[in-house]
Enzyme design. Structure first.
Site, PDB file in Angstrom:
ATOM      1  CE  LYS A 112      -4.529  -0.953   1.921  1.00 43.34           C
ATOM      2  NZ  LYS A 112      -5.395  -1.176   2.143  1.00 43.34           N
ATOM      3  CE  LYS A 199      -6.357  -7.816  -0.414  1.00 41.39           C
ATOM      4  NZ  LYS A 199      -7.203  -7.534   0.103  1.00 41.39           N
ATOM      5  CE  LYS A 202     -13.047  -3.369   1.321  1.00 38.27           C
ATOM      6  NZ  LYS A 202     -12.128  -3.243   2.175  1.00 38.27           N
TER       7      LYS A 202
END
Ligand code: ATP
Ligand code: LTN
Length: 336
Positions: A112, A199, A202
């Site tokens: 991230k 993966k 959202k």
């Protein structure tokens, strides 16, 4: 007495088919067997930038989706993380005994922070993204949860939670239950539809990469039909060489509860078009009733009542544990 279980999902967007298969389906199945706590991890979602109105909507929307997917508020405590302040209080205490090296190793932080840096020339990455796993540990340890149902990507965070619990218990005496993850055997890592080596997530900026539970039904069908596969046209389960098709087979298998071998047999000799068309129908049939229930729940008073009762129940337990921890550490005035 039933064993306790806890899990949360971040309000960082609308939940995806990956969240549904990897986490929510498990919550629904386990809600009868365990004393289940499920929350909306709104504090975790602000570890990356959020816009106020969108965040407020995402929090309520996730709560409504929990109910629409089948969580029964009579059985499950559903609450919003930030409405139980003990989470942040315990998280600080845990942060003080978490090592920099432990957090630096977390793959979610590495991924991230890298993608944040890519989209942000100044690379201003918040410290919260780094300390995120200590807050997650607090979420779990406050409730004496024995099990934590999560997708594969959370395994490393759970391992850290276990280490922090053991470290605290060794230093201060038995305080926390050392929890175990419950990871589904199939569908624990649903992959992106546009890049099946990553993966499904959202908060992915590419809308085509994920199926949101609130996407219009024709969009859902379209996304499945245009999912990246390969060009050899052979229906086979081979995650290494055919990651796209294998991901679709997994989704098919989990949603129909049929074995992958059985599905492969049925579609042998068919083109990908027929298989994808059938899968699109299956996904739409799964999501359609959820969307119908969602519409009536989102603006209902019931939803607020569930969240109020949930926060109250969670606070009661969390406060008991936090007071015990503060006493053991020696914080504040000595209490009897
Ligand atoms: P974000 O994109 O904001 O990081 P996310 O979609 O990765 O969010 P989380 O809120 O981090 O989702 O995760 C909620 C739950 O769903 C966790 O238990 C996580 O393990 C599970 N989960 C997330 N993505 C997937 C996936 N692709 N396949 C299976 N389970 C998943
Ligand atoms: N980090 C998790 C969400 C989460 C969670 C938790 C899951 C926050 N706190 C406690 C289980 C238990 C995620 O991103 N999937």
């Amino acid at each position: 007495m039933k064993k306790r279980m806890i899990s949360g999902i971040q309000s960082s967007g609308t939940i995806t088919l990956g969240n549904y298969i990897g986490a929510i389906q498990n919550f629904i199945e386990l809600q009868n067997e365990y004393e289940l706590f499920v929350f909306i991890a709104d504090l975790h979602s602000i570890t990356v930038p959020q816009e106020r109105k969108t965040l407020q909507h995402n929090i309520r929307s996730l709560a409504a989706l929990y109910l629409a997917c089948g969580l029964d508020p009579e059985k499950v405590t559903i609450f919003i993380q930030s409405e139980v302040p003990q989470h942040t209080q315990l998280s600080w205490i845990l942060e003080c005994s978490t090592y920099m090296g432990e957090l630096e190793r977390m793959t979610q932080f590495k991924d991230k922070s890298r993608s944040q840096a890519d989209s942000n020339m100044n690379a201003s990455i918040g410290v919260g993204l780094f300390t995120y796993p200590a807050l997650m540990a607090a979420d779990i340890l406050l409730y004496d949860a024995t099990f934590v149902p999560v997708g594969e990507d959370q395994k490393q965070h759970l391992e850290l939670t276990r280490n922090l619990a053991q470290r605290f218990n060794n230093k201060h005496g038995d305080t926390f239950i050392v929890p175990e993850p419950i990871i589904p055997t199939a569908g624990a890592r649903i992959m992106s539809l546009t890049d099946p080596t990553r993966k499904m997530s959202k908060s992915d900026p590419n809308q085509k990469s994920f199926i949101s539970l609130l996407d219009p039904l024709p969009t859902i069908a379209k996304k499945i039909k245009s999912a990246v596969t390969d060009s050899d046209g052979v229906i086979a389960f081979d995650p290494e060489n055919k990651p796209g098709l294998s991901n679709l087979l997994t989704i098919y298998s989990v949603l129909t509860k049929r074995s992958i071998a059985d599905i492969v047999l049925e579609y042998t000799g068919c083109g990908y078009g027929k298989f994808k068309g059938d899968l699109a129908d299956i996904v739409v049939q799964t999501i359609e009733p959820i969307q119908q229930r969602y519409q009536t729940i989102y603006n209902s008073e019931l939803l607020d009542n569930v969240l109020d009762a949930g926060a109250q129940n969670a606070q009661r337990l969390a406060n008991r544990k936090l007071t015990k921890v503060q006493n053991k550490v020696g914080l504040g005035r000595k209490r009897k």
